[in-house]
Design a protein around this motif. Structure first.
Motif, PDB file in Angstrom:
ATOM      1  N   PRO A   1       0.822  -1.295  -0.353  1.00  0.00           N
ATOM      2  CA  PRO A   1       0.003  -0.114   0.160  1.00  0.00           C
ATOM      3  C   PRO A   1       0.700   1.282   0.366  1.00  0.00           C
ATOM      4  CG  PRO A   1       0.067  -1.304   2.355  1.00  0.00           C
ATOM      5  CD  PRO A   1       0.385  -1.850   1.130  1.00  0.00           C
ATOM      6  N   ASP A   2       2.152   0.849   0.333  1.00  0.00           N
ATOM      7  CA  ASP A   2       3.473   2.107   0.503  1.00  0.00           C
ATOM      8  C   ASP A   2       3.690   2.520  -0.820  1.00  0.00           C
ATOM      9  OD1 ASP A   2       4.442   0.008   0.513  1.00  0.00           O
ATOM     10  OD2 ASP A   2       6.438   1.027   0.976  1.00  0.00           O
TER      11      ASP A   2
ATOM     12  N   ARG B   1      -5.551   2.226   1.888  1.00  0.00           N
ATOM     13  CA  ARG B   1      -3.876   2.616   2.888  1.00  0.00           C
ATOM     14  C   ARG B   1      -5.278   3.482   4.420  1.00  0.00           C
ATOM     15  NH1 ARG B   1      -1.470   6.488  -1.643  1.00  0.00           N
ATOM     16  NH2 ARG B   1       0.130   4.950  -1.971  1.00  0.00           N
TER      17      ARG B   1
ATOM     18  N   THR C   1      -5.752   1.045   7.113  1.00  0.00           N
ATOM     19  CA  THR C   1      -4.417  -0.089   7.394  1.00  0.00           C
ATOM     20  C   THR C   1      -4.436   1.276   8.042  1.00  0.00           C
ATOM     21  OG1 THR C   1      -4.252  -1.244   5.212  1.00  0.00           O
ATOM     22  CG2 THR C   1      -2.465  -0.952   6.817  1.00  0.00           C
ATOM     23  N   ALA C   2      -3.864   2.164   7.989  1.00  0.00           N
ATOM     24  CA  ALA C   2      -3.836   3.201   8.964  1.00  0.00           C
ATOM     25  C   ALA C   2      -4.820   2.553  10.689  1.00  0.00           C
ATOM     26  CB  ALA C   2      -3.674   4.947   8.532  1.00  0.00           C
TER      27      ALA C   2
ATOM     28  N   THR D   1       1.626   3.760   4.362  1.00  0.00           N
ATOM     29  CA  THR D   1       0.240   3.754   4.131  1.00  0.00           C
ATOM     30  C   THR D   1       0.666   4.573   3.036  1.00  0.00           C
ATOM     31  OG1 THR D   1       0.174   5.191   5.057  1.00  0.00           O
ATOM     32  CG2 THR D   1      -0.867   3.139   5.781  1.00  0.00           C
TER      33      THR D   1
END
Length: 309
Positions: A219-220, A259, A262-263, A281
């Motif tokens: 995702p980064d 993202r 996930t964060a 992210t």
């Protein structure tokens, strides 16, 4: 990375719980609305599931039923039996169901169940779960869902005769059971319908699945629509149309949503620095991450972490 496993990990909170219940007819129990997703397995005998909407569902030995949306329902020995409300221990975190009553001496139960629940954060519910029907019923059939049935047998054995290490084994089996339930459902939907829609179609589409796996694995990464389309062997325009139709969001909108999901999970999990979460992210600075996070959640990352603790 596995999209299904990621979707579950993003929503799960606390540990799942389960228990074996011996039932003597007539019997009935009602589970009220909750943040949990409930499941029941009929090890022996039969039962009736009475959902909050829709028709009663007859359950036979070997059947598995999963209720993903937290709406109340009842489980009884017959469709006309008046159930007793099963009250959870609200002081526990997460809440726990009361222990089953002691077995009746020298009596053989009419029905033996394995009952349990998974506790979920529904504020960022993944569409993999929100698209599920109110009742996922997986009937027992010879040769069907062999991995699921094997997990059910192992879980039933551990609950019937706990041994050293059973606590961890049962927790692991419950995680495995949930994934097998969802896998069996989605695969069944894709096979049963020549033109599946939504996430049943997305998971059956190689190009869309390849893009989803790429997003979940990294995702980064500064993904572009062209890059994601190339993973599935499609042009930018063809890929964007197919992804949006099946997933319900354009590719980069889903990337941003994942993202932020996930964060949120990372913020709830521990004290990882905001700068590190921003990097994981896909944000080049803590400021850019905080701005994007507040736009999605309505609060700053630090405030969200404090509220979740």
């Amino acid at each position: 990375m596995d999209v299904l496993s990621d979707a579950i990990a993003a929503m799960r909170t606390g540990r799942p719980h389960s228990g074996r219940r011996d039932k003597y007819a007539p019997w009935g129990m009602r589970i009220e609305d909750s943040e949990g997703a409930g499941f029941h397995v009929v090890l022996r005998g039969s039962a009736w599931l009475l959902p909050s909407t829709g028709e009663p569902v007859a359950l036979a030995a070997g059947d598995v039923v999963f209720l993903a949306h937290g709406r109340g329902y009842a489980l009884t020995s017959g469709p006309d039996v008046e159930p007793t409300i099963l009250r959870f221990d609200s002081d526990a975190n997460p809440p726990k169901s009361p222990p089953p009553p002691p077995p009746v001496p020298d009596a053989v139960p009419d029905t033996v169940l394995v009952c349990g629940a998974y506790w979920l954060d529904r504020s960022r519910a993944h569409p993999l779960l929100t698209e599920l029907p109110e009742v996922v019923h997986l009937p027992s059939r010879v040769g069907a869902h062999r991995s699921l049935q094997a997990t059910v047998e192992l879980l039933g054995a551990e609950l019937e005769e706990p041994q050293p290490g059973s606590d961890i084994i049962v927790s692991s089996l419950l995680d495995t059971l949930l994934l097998y339930i969802l896998r069996a459902w989605w695969q069944g939907e894709a096979r049963a319908d020549r033109h599946p829609t939504g996430w049943a179609a997305a998971l059956a589409d190689p190009a869309v699945t390849a893009a989803l796996q790429a997003i979940h694995a990294a995702p980064d990464h500064p993904w572009t629509v062209e890059e994601l389309g190339a993973h599935g062997g499609l042009s930018r325009a063809a890929f964007a149309r197919r992804f949006t139709t099946l997933v319900g969001r354009p590719p980069l909108a889903y990337l941003t949503w994942w993202r932020m999901t996930t964060a949120g999970r990372l913020l709830r999990a521990d004290d990882t620095p905001l700068r590190t979460i921003a990097e994981r992210t896909g944000y080049t600075s803590e400021f850019a991450f905080a701005k994007a996070f507040k736009r999605q959640y309505g609060v700053a990352p630090g405030q969200y972490r404090r509220q979740a603790s």
